[in-house]
Design an enzyme around this catalytic site. Structure first.
Site, PDB file in Angstrom:
ATOM      1  N   SER A  35       0.822  -1.210   0.000  1.00  0.00           N
ATOM      2  CA  SER A  35       0.000   0.000   0.000  1.00  0.00           C
ATOM      3  C   SER A  35       0.854   1.256   0.000  1.00  0.00           C
ATOM      4  CB  SER A  35      -0.892   0.008   1.244  1.00  0.00           C
ATOM      5  OG  SER A  35      -1.496   1.262   1.459  1.00  0.00           O
ATOM      6  N   GLU A  77       0.321   3.589   1.814  1.00  0.00           N
ATOM      7  CA  GLU A  77       0.382   4.036   3.203  1.00  0.00           C
ATOM      8  C   GLU A  77       1.748   3.770   3.839  1.00  0.00           C
ATOM      9  OE1 GLU A  77      -1.858   5.552   5.330  1.00  0.00           O
ATOM     10  OE2 GLU A  77      -3.276   5.913   3.702  1.00  0.00           O
ATOM     11  N   TYR A 137      -2.142   1.088  10.077  1.00  0.00           N
ATOM     12  CA  TYR A 137      -2.280   0.330   8.840  1.00  0.00           C
ATOM     13  C   TYR A 137      -0.985   0.395   8.031  1.00  0.00           C
ATOM     14  CZ  TYR A 137      -3.899  -0.889   4.131  1.00  0.00           C
ATOM     15  OH  TYR A 137      -4.036  -1.464   2.887  1.00  0.00           O
TER      16      TYR A 137
END
Length: 316
Positions: free
Chosen positions: A122, A124, A145
């Site tokens: 991701s 992120e 996350y």
């Protein structure tokens, strides 16, 4: 010999699109589903019970499927949920991959057949890094996350150096009509569809200025497929290279239903704002374009329109 693929997270939007692509290529597709999970697997796929928190169940799933390719798509997918359940997020999104890699290594040693793994990573993992981000951008997550996905990203590098054929697809935000309603993008398109059908209920949102690189989930599933087939395991950013704000997403959805004056139809609720929300996420997918030949086929406005149309159809 018919190739076989095993997918975790097969019941999610990425799992559905990837399953359809693999079945069209003649694969036998198996999906790991948690015991008691009511979500259906895509038609044509075979469900096998298992859980990323249970190493023995993963080993059993691999024995039953006998795959040449494994795609790890499962996990806590909501950044907001990761703030509420950080330990569970770390266990599934981070340590879950470790359990899967070890199970794949055991299966490969027993069968003597190589198995390729593709990890769904991701954007992120980059946190507040300046845009655009590339495969060389330092990993510095800003959310639980992102931290769990960062652990998984490091595990990919460690095990690849140790001889495991594992690649990472660093996926930026991707949406579709199959996106669950818990995500802000689907809440937007559902709310706009209701308003277009005459509802007076305002659309409640958090940070309208957050900027994300949004693509179509079907295109990103195609990237996963191409990464698995690439001869050398590697990391690839999968992104459109264009970012939009949440307000842009709202405007595009309202514009699609013919509503230009939309500002009075939304309410900003600070309770919906994430802690430590990263800044602009915008990926540079030059490597995926050059090495894999991957390119997105659906642009931002087309993606938003498809989601709104699907929600209008649901309303009848």
């Amino acid at each position: 010999m018919t190739r076989r693929a095993l997918l975790t997270g097969i019941t999610g939007q990425d799992g559905w699109y990837l399953t359809e692509l693999l079945l069209a290529d003649g694969y036998d597709v198996f999906g790991v589903v948690r015991p008691g999970d009511p979500a259906p697997v895509p038609p044509g796929a075979t469900a096998i019970e298992g859980d990323l928190t249970d190493a023995s169940s993963l080993r059993e799933a691999l024995k039953l499927a006998g795959p040449q390719e494994v795609y790890n798509l499962a996990g806590i997918s909501s950044v907001a949920q990761s703030w509420q359940q950080p330990v569970l997020t770390a266990d599934i999104n981070g340590l879950g991959l470790l359990r899967l890699i070890e199970a794949v290594r055991d299966q490969s040693e027993r069968s003597g057949d190589p198995i390729r793994i593709v990890q769904a990573s991701s954007a992120e993992i980059f946190g507040h890094a300046p845009a655009p981000q590339t495969e060389q951008t330092p990993i510095a997550p800003a959310t639980p996350y992102g931290a769990a996905k960062a652990l998984a990203q490091h595990l990919v590098a460690v095990y690849r150096a140790g001889g495991i054929s594992i690649s990472s697809a660093i996926l930026y935000n991707h949406e579709s009509p199959r996106r669950p309603a818990t995500f802000v993008t689907r809440r937007i398109t559902q709310g706009v569809a209701r308003i277009a059908r005459g509802s007076a209920e305002p659309l409640r949102l958090g940070n309208l200025e957050a900027r994300r690189d949004w693509g179509f989930a079907g295109d990103y599933a195609e990237a996963l497929r191409l990464i698995a087939r690439h001869l050398r395991p590697d990391d690839f950013v999968v992104a459109t290279g264009v970012s939009h704000s949440v307000a842009d997403f709202v405007q595009a959805a309202f514009r699609h239903v013919g509503i230009d004056d939309w500002q009075d139809r939304i309410e900003v609720d600070r309770a919906l704002t994430r802690p430590a929300d990263p800044g602009e996420q915008r990926g540079d997918a030059s490597k995926a374009r050059q090495v894999l030949g991957w390119r997105p086929s659906v642009d931002f406005d087309q993606m938003v329109a498809a989601m709104v149309d699907a929600d209008l159809d649901e309303l009848g």
